[in-house]
Write a protein that holds these residues in place. Structure first.
Motif, PDB file in Angstrom:
ATOM      1  N   VAL A 133       0.834  -1.205   0.000  1.00  0.00           N
ATOM      2  CA  VAL A 133       0.000   0.000   0.000  1.00  0.00           C
ATOM      3  C   VAL A 133       0.872   1.259   0.000  1.00  0.00           C
ATOM      4  CG1 VAL A 133      -1.654   1.324   1.371  1.00  0.00           C
ATOM      5  CG2 VAL A 133      -1.959  -1.152   1.083  1.00  0.00           C
ATOM      6  N   ALA A 134       1.971   1.216   0.742  1.00  0.00           N
ATOM      7  CA  ALA A 134       2.860   2.374   0.813  1.00  0.00           C
ATOM      8  C   ALA A 134       3.488   2.695  -0.544  1.00  0.00           C
ATOM      9  CB  ALA A 134       3.952   2.125   1.849  1.00  0.00           C
ATOM     10  N   LEU A 135       3.539   1.712  -1.435  1.00  0.00           N
ATOM     11  CA  LEU A 135       4.097   1.920  -2.771  1.00  0.00           C
ATOM     12  C   LEU A 135       3.054   2.391  -3.774  1.00  0.00           C
ATOM     13  CD1 LEU A 135       6.477  -1.186  -2.896  1.00  0.00           C
ATOM     14  CD2 LEU A 135       7.148   1.215  -2.720  1.00  0.00           C
ATOM     15  N   GLY A 136       1.851   2.650  -3.307  1.00  0.00           N
ATOM     16  CA  GLY A 136       0.846   3.259  -4.167  1.00  0.00           C
ATOM     17  C   GLY A 136      -0.295   2.363  -4.590  1.00  0.00           C
ATOM     18  N   THR A 137      -0.197   1.053  -4.335  1.00  0.00           N
ATOM     19  CA  THR A 137      -1.263   0.131  -4.727  1.00  0.00           C
ATOM     20  C   THR A 137      -2.383   0.145  -3.703  1.00  0.00           C
ATOM     21  OG1 THR A 137       0.238  -1.341  -5.926  1.00  0.00           O
ATOM     22  CG2 THR A 137      -1.830  -2.293  -5.167  1.00  0.00           C
ATOM     23  N   GLU A 138      -3.611   0.215  -4.191  1.00  0.00           N
ATOM     24  CA  GLU A 138      -4.773   0.105  -3.312  1.00  0.00           C
ATOM     25  C   GLU A 138      -5.070  -1.382  -3.108  1.00  0.00           C
ATOM     26  OE1 GLU A 138      -9.369   1.608  -3.504  1.00  0.00           O
ATOM     27  OE2 GLU A 138      -7.814   2.940  -4.303  1.00  0.00           O
ATOM     28  N   PHE A 139      -5.258  -1.806  -1.868  1.00  0.00           N
ATOM     29  CA  PHE A 139      -5.452  -3.210  -1.525  1.00  0.00           C
ATOM     30  C   PHE A 139      -6.907  -3.447  -1.127  1.00  0.00           C
ATOM     31  CE2 PHE A 139      -4.877  -6.154   2.380  1.00  0.00           C
ATOM     32  CZ  PHE A 139      -5.321  -7.269   1.684  1.00  0.00           C
ATOM     33  N   TRP A 140      -7.542  -4.423  -1.799  1.00  0.00           N
ATOM     34  CA  TRP A 140      -8.873  -4.879  -1.439  1.00  0.00           C
ATOM     35  C   TRP A 140      -8.819  -6.356  -1.061  1.00  0.00           C
ATOM     36  CZ3 TRP A 140     -13.246  -2.963  -5.239  1.00  0.00           C
ATOM     37  CH2 TRP A 140     -13.242  -1.569  -5.286  1.00  0.00           C
ATOM     38  N   ASN A 141      -9.735  -6.761  -0.217  1.00  0.00           N
ATOM     39  CA  ASN A 141      -9.887  -8.185   0.095  1.00  0.00           C
ATOM     40  C   ASN A 141     -10.860  -8.792  -0.913  1.00  0.00           C
ATOM     41  OD1 ASN A 141      -9.293 -10.408   2.042  1.00  0.00           O
ATOM     42  ND2 ASN A 141     -11.524 -10.424   2.226  1.00  0.00           N
ATOM     43  N   ASP A 142     -10.450  -9.869  -1.560  1.00  0.00           N
ATOM     44  CA  ASP A 142     -11.270 -10.471  -2.602  1.00  0.00           C
ATOM     45  C   ASP A 142     -12.286 -11.443  -1.994  1.00  0.00           C
ATOM     46  OD1 ASP A 142     -11.568 -10.309  -5.509  1.00  0.00           O
ATOM     47  OD2 ASP A 142     -11.218 -12.469  -5.474  1.00  0.00           O
ATOM     48  N   SER A 143     -12.997 -10.969  -1.002  1.00  0.00           N
ATOM     49  CA  SER A 143     -14.040 -11.753  -0.349  1.00  0.00           C
ATOM     50  C   SER A 143     -14.828 -10.836   0.575  1.00  0.00           C
ATOM     51  CB  SER A 143     -13.443 -12.909   0.460  1.00  0.00           C
ATOM     52  OG  SER A 143     -14.423 -13.524   1.270  1.00  0.00           O
TER      53      SER A 143
END
Length: 347
Positions: free
Chosen positions: A5-15
């Motif tokens: 996330v700190a590198l710019g990617t948005e993280f979602w849980n796939d459930s």
């Protein structure tokens, strides 16, 4: 995942499974997704929580059909999952914290029915985004939902032509929404590429047609398509955000880290990534080896259809092999959930 996330990617849980989602939020997740297969897994793995809910629905709605009760259950799961993400949604003034809920897979041939069901599902919570397939009919439905100020996430999507056609339609929807007075800050469209499912499709073709290719190359097909799509999204300044889904190996995470994208990662996979010795770094802008891309182009016409901007027309999207396979799986997953409900109706 915090490093990712700190590198710019948005993280979602796939459930939308509640215990998984709670843990994902603690690890930096700001969104989640669902579909019939995911909801079926969520309720069957947490029967202590959901069986009493289902039994109450059956008592209170004695004339409901199996499908009626199934959708009441799906909606109940969605409300609970959305409530876990609502604090994020409110804290970010609506930019994050969305739960994606998919329209019935049975409606994939009807734009109007998908719109109608999408409107119903969007009313479940303020932080719901509606998933429709990136078929000709589904893209038209998403444009109309976007024009009404209902956020969407394209699914059943594997190719550059699909995401470009979807993004263009969503641009039209955004402009219509703005003209009707809907504030820009409320509009957050997402366009998925199911990277692992494209890999799966080419692997099935390789086995069926006895195509000899370095097996490692087939793990890069979805990554190559995603990186190509991101370049085009940036060049054309689309306001939709690309989302990677359908993980099969760590490259689907480690090779897609960077700004202007979302990774929707299954619980078991991001747990493995967290425990791995792989140091996250920005890789999204790094091109896939030209040897891999050209080999896939030469050996698989369906990779050309997926990678090239003009590889398919919208009327071809529903018939693409990965689309057919995924629609069948979603329909089957929905039917399994209906059968689970039936077991309680007819013990």
């Amino acid at each position: 995942m915090h490093q990712t996330v700190a590198l710019g990617t948005e993280f979602w849980n796939d459930s939308c499974a509640l215990p998984e989602l709670k843990e994902a939020i603690e690890n930096g997740a700001v969104g989640a997704t669902s579909n019939p297969v995911i909801v079926g897994a969520a309720v069957s793995s947490d029967k202590v929580r959901w069986l009493p809910v289902l039994d109450r629905m059956l008592r209170e709605n004695p004339e409901d059909t199996e499908d009626d009760v199934t959708w009441k259950l799906i909606e109940a799961v969605a409300r609970e999952a959305a409530s876990l993400l609502l604090p994020i949604h409110e804290a970010t003034q609506g930019r994050h914290g969305f739960l994606c809920v998919q329209v019935s897979p049975k409606l994939y041939r009807s734009t109007e029915w998908m719109i109608e069901h999408g409107v119903t599902l969007a009313a479940l919570a303020p932080n719901i985004a509606i998933k429709c397939p990136s078929t000709q009919e589904g893209i038209a439905a998403m444009e109309e939902l976007m024009a009404r100020g209902i956020n969407v996430n394209a699914t059943v999507s594997f190719t550059v032509p699909q995401v470009l056609a979807t993004a263009e339609a969503l641009e039209r929807g955004i402009e219509r929404a703005l003209k009707s007075g809907i504030p820009r800050e409320r509009l957050h469209p997402y366009v998925t590429i199911m990277v692992g499912r494209l890999d799966d499709h080419l692997k099935r073709l390789a086995e069926r047609d006895a195509i000899l290719v370095d097996p490692g190359y087939l793990n890069w097909a979805g990554i190559a398509v995603f990186k190509r799509a991101r370049q085009l999204f940036l060049q054309r300044q689309y306001r939709s955000k690309l989302l990677a889904a359908a993980y099969r190996h760590h490259l689907h995470w480690s090779e897609l880290i960077g700004e202007d994208s979302i990774q929707s990662i299954p619980y078991t996979w991001w747990k493995q990534f967290n425990a791995s010795d792989i140091a996250p770094r920005k890789t999204l802008s790094e091109p896939v080896s030209s040897e891999i891309v050209e080999t896939l182009r030469r050996k698989f016409p369906d990779f050309v259809r997926a990678y090239d901007e003009e590889g398919m027309r919208p009327e071809d999207f529903a018939g693409y092999g990965a689309s057919v396979h995924t629609l069948r799986q979603f329909l089957g997953g929905y039917q399994q959930l209906v059968e689970w409900v039936r077991e309680r109706m007819l013990p």
